[in-house]
Design a protein around this motif. Sequence first.
Motif, PDB file in Angstrom:
ATOM      1  N   PRO A  44       0.798  -1.237   0.000  1.00 50.17           N
ATOM      2  CA  PRO A  44       0.000   0.000   0.000  1.00 50.17           C
ATOM      3  C   PRO A  44       0.829   1.285   0.000  1.00 50.17           C
ATOM      4  N   TYR A  45       2.020   1.282  -0.609  1.00 52.57           N
ATOM      5  CA  TYR A  45       2.881   2.453  -0.564  1.00 52.57           C
ATOM      6  C   TYR A  45       2.967   3.122  -1.932  1.00 52.57           C
ATOM      7  N   ARG A  46       3.128   4.450  -1.924  1.00 54.05           N
ATOM      8  CA  ARG A  46       3.246   5.205  -3.159  1.00 54.05           C
ATOM      9  C   ARG A  46       4.587   4.942  -3.841  1.00 54.05           C
ATOM     10  N   ALA A  47       5.580   4.509  -3.091  1.00 52.98           N
ATOM     11  CA  ALA A  47       6.915   4.270  -3.643  1.00 52.98           C
ATOM     12  C   ALA A  47       6.968   3.024  -4.519  1.00 52.98           C
ATOM     13  N   CYS A  48       5.926   2.216  -4.501  1.00 50.09           N
ATOM     14  CA  CYS A  48       5.937   0.972  -5.275  1.00 50.09           C
ATOM     15  C   CYS A  48       5.976   1.221  -6.776  1.00 50.09           C
ATOM     16  N   HIS A  49       5.344   2.293  -7.237  1.00 52.72           N
ATOM     17  CA  HIS A  49       5.285   2.549  -8.676  1.00 52.72           C
ATOM     18  C   HIS A  49       6.669   2.817  -9.284  1.00 52.72           C
ATOM     19  N   PRO A  50       7.462   3.769  -8.760  1.00 47.41           N
ATOM     20  CA  PRO A  50       8.798   3.966  -9.344  1.00 47.41           C
ATOM     21  C   PRO A  50       9.723   2.769  -9.157  1.00 47.41           C
ATOM     22  N   VAL A  51       9.580   2.041  -8.055  1.00 46.95           N
ATOM     23  CA  VAL A  51      10.414   0.853  -7.831  1.00 46.95           C
ATOM     24  C   VAL A  51      10.081  -0.229  -8.854  1.00 46.95           C
ATOM     25  N   ALA A  52       8.800  -0.395  -9.158  1.00 42.39           N
ATOM     26  CA  ALA A  52       8.389  -1.380 -10.166  1.00 42.39           C
ATOM     27  C   ALA A  52       8.922  -1.004 -11.544  1.00 42.39           C
ATOM     28  N   LYS A  53       8.935   0.294 -11.854  1.00 43.11           N
ATOM     29  CA  LYS A  53       9.474   0.748 -13.138  1.00 43.11           C
ATOM     30  C   LYS A  53      10.962   0.416 -13.259  1.00 43.11           C
ATOM     31  N   VAL A  54      11.710   0.642 -12.190  1.00 43.75           N
ATOM     32  CA  VAL A  54      13.152   0.358 -12.207  1.00 43.75           C
ATOM     33  C   VAL A  54      13.389  -1.146 -12.310  1.00 43.75           C
ATOM     34  N   LEU A  55      12.578  -1.939 -11.612  1.00 44.14           N
ATOM     35  CA  LEU A  55      12.710  -3.397 -11.661  1.00 44.14           C
ATOM     36  C   LEU A  55      12.440  -3.924 -13.066  1.00 44.14           C
ATOM     37  N   LYS A  56      11.403  -3.412 -13.713  1.00 43.40           N
ATOM     38  CA  LYS A  56      11.099  -3.834 -15.085  1.00 43.40           C
ATOM     39  C   LYS A  56      12.211  -3.421 -16.044  1.00 43.40           C
ATOM     40  N   SER A  57      12.802  -2.277 -15.791  1.00 46.86           N
ATOM     41  CA  SER A  57      13.905  -1.805 -16.635  1.00 46.86           C
ATOM     42  C   SER A  57      15.135  -2.698 -16.473  1.00 46.86           C
ATOM     43  N   ALA A  58      15.427  -3.110 -15.236  1.00 45.87           N
ATOM     44  CA  ALA A  58      16.554  -4.009 -15.002  1.00 45.87           C
ATOM     45  C   ALA A  58      16.328  -5.361 -15.672  1.00 45.87           C
ATOM     46  N   ALA A  59      15.095  -5.858 -15.641  1.00 42.27           N
ATOM     47  CA  ALA A  59      14.772  -7.125 -16.302  1.00 42.27           C
ATOM     48  C   ALA A  59      14.911  -7.004 -17.813  1.00 42.27           C
ATOM     49  N   ALA A  60      14.501  -5.862 -18.361  1.00 42.12           N
ATOM     50  CA  ALA A  60      14.650  -5.631 -19.802  1.00 42.12           C
ATOM     51  C   ALA A  60      16.123  -5.547 -20.186  1.00 42.12           C
ATOM     52  N   ASN A  61      16.945  -4.943 -19.318  1.00 40.18           N
ATOM     53  CA  ASN A  61      18.398  -4.882 -19.568  1.00 40.18           C
ATOM     54  C   ASN A  61      19.001  -6.283 -19.564  1.00 40.18           C
ATOM     55  N   ALA A  62      18.563  -7.128 -18.645  1.00 38.13           N
ATOM     56  CA  ALA A  62      19.076  -8.506 -18.578  1.00 38.13           C
ATOM     57  C   ALA A  62      18.689  -9.281 -19.827  1.00 38.13           C
ATOM     58  N   LEU A  63      17.475  -9.047 -20.302  1.00 47.98           N
ATOM     59  CA  LEU A  63      17.009  -9.753 -21.492  1.00 47.98           C
ATOM     60  C   LEU A  63      17.759  -9.295 -22.744  1.00 47.98           C
ATOM     61  N   SER A  64      17.975  -7.987 -22.873  1.00 49.46           N
ATOM     62  CA  SER A  64      18.625  -7.490 -24.088  1.00 49.46           C
ATOM     63  C   SER A  64      20.137  -7.697 -24.073  1.00 49.46           C
ATOM     64  N   ASN A  65      20.776  -7.585 -22.902  1.00 53.42           N
ATOM     65  CA  ASN A  65      22.243  -7.706 -22.842  1.00 53.42           C
ATOM     66  C   ASN A  65      22.724  -9.151 -22.784  1.00 53.42           C
ATOM     67  N   TYR A  66      22.034  -9.993 -21.985  1.00 57.46           N
ATOM     68  CA  TYR A  66      22.509 -11.362 -21.750  1.00 57.46           C
ATOM     69  C   TYR A  66      21.528 -12.434 -22.207  1.00 57.46           C
ATOM     70  N   SER A  67      20.394 -12.070 -22.751  1.00 58.47           N
ATOM     71  CA  SER A  67      19.327 -12.991 -23.179  1.00 58.47           C
ATOM     72  C   SER A  67      18.839 -13.885 -22.043  1.00 58.47           C
ATOM     73  N   ILE A  68      18.713 -13.311 -20.875  1.00 55.36           N
ATOM     74  CA  ILE A  68      18.215 -14.058 -19.712  1.00 55.36           C
ATOM     75  C   ILE A  68      16.710 -13.840 -19.606  1.00 55.36           C
ATOM     76  N   PRO A  69      15.897 -14.899 -19.640  1.00 53.66           N
ATOM     77  CA  PRO A  69      14.446 -14.725 -19.470  1.00 53.66           C
ATOM     78  C   PRO A  69      14.108 -14.213 -18.078  1.00 53.66           C
TER      79      PRO A  69
ATOM     80  N   SER B 298      15.399  11.064  -4.414  1.00 56.44           N
ATOM     81  CA  SER B 298      16.187   9.851  -4.220  1.00 56.44           C
ATOM     82  C   SER B 298      16.597   9.245  -5.550  1.00 56.44           C
ATOM     83  N   HIS B 299      17.678   8.457  -5.509  1.00 55.57           N
ATOM     84  CA  HIS B 299      18.160   7.688  -6.649  1.00 55.57           C
ATOM     85  C   HIS B 299      17.944   6.209  -6.320  1.00 55.57           C
ATOM     86  N   ILE B 300      17.133   5.513  -7.116  1.00 57.89           N
ATOM     87  CA  ILE B 300      16.828   4.098  -6.870  1.00 57.89           C
ATOM     88  C   ILE B 300      17.693   3.246  -7.784  1.00 57.89           C
TER      89      ILE B 300
END
Length: 154
Positions: A66-91, A127-129
């Motif tokens: 129930p926190y407002r901080a969840c939205h930017p954290v989820a965006k960063v997490l999805k971005s890190a997963a996309a980086n893993a997929l594009s750089n190393y082809s990790i599902p 903050s920087h996440i």
Amino acid sequence: MNLGSKPSLKTLTKRAIQKRKEQQFSLEASAKARIIRMSPLKVRRVLRQIQGCSYEEALILLRFLPYRACHPVAKVLKSAAANALSNYSIPRSYLQIEKAFVDKGPTMKRIRPRAKGRMFPIRKRTSHISIVVCSTFSRYENDVKGNFLPVSIG
């Protein structure tokens, strides 16, 4: 006791295997979001809960916390997963959150007028996440059709 003897072949092989394991780099991908207009204290509360979870677990947690901080954290997490997929082809199903931390960014200073011409400071913190995801497997291979095959190395 023979102090000047050379190590046995068995010891040398163990050392070689250990050295090879240390030299294998783990596949890590990271993402950062800078100058998020939210206090680091409030973001850290969310990051502590998702640290060490798998990618899917973390997204489910972020969706229902129930926190407002969840939205930017989820965006960063999805971005890190996309980086893993594009750089190393990790599902995404093989990703795990290794590190998740927040640093304080620049503070915007505002003033609040008070009685008798005085003023109180208002600090709008930013903050920087940063999130680092790693794979649960240390090496990847493809089969004849080009499909992904995880190969775990002990």
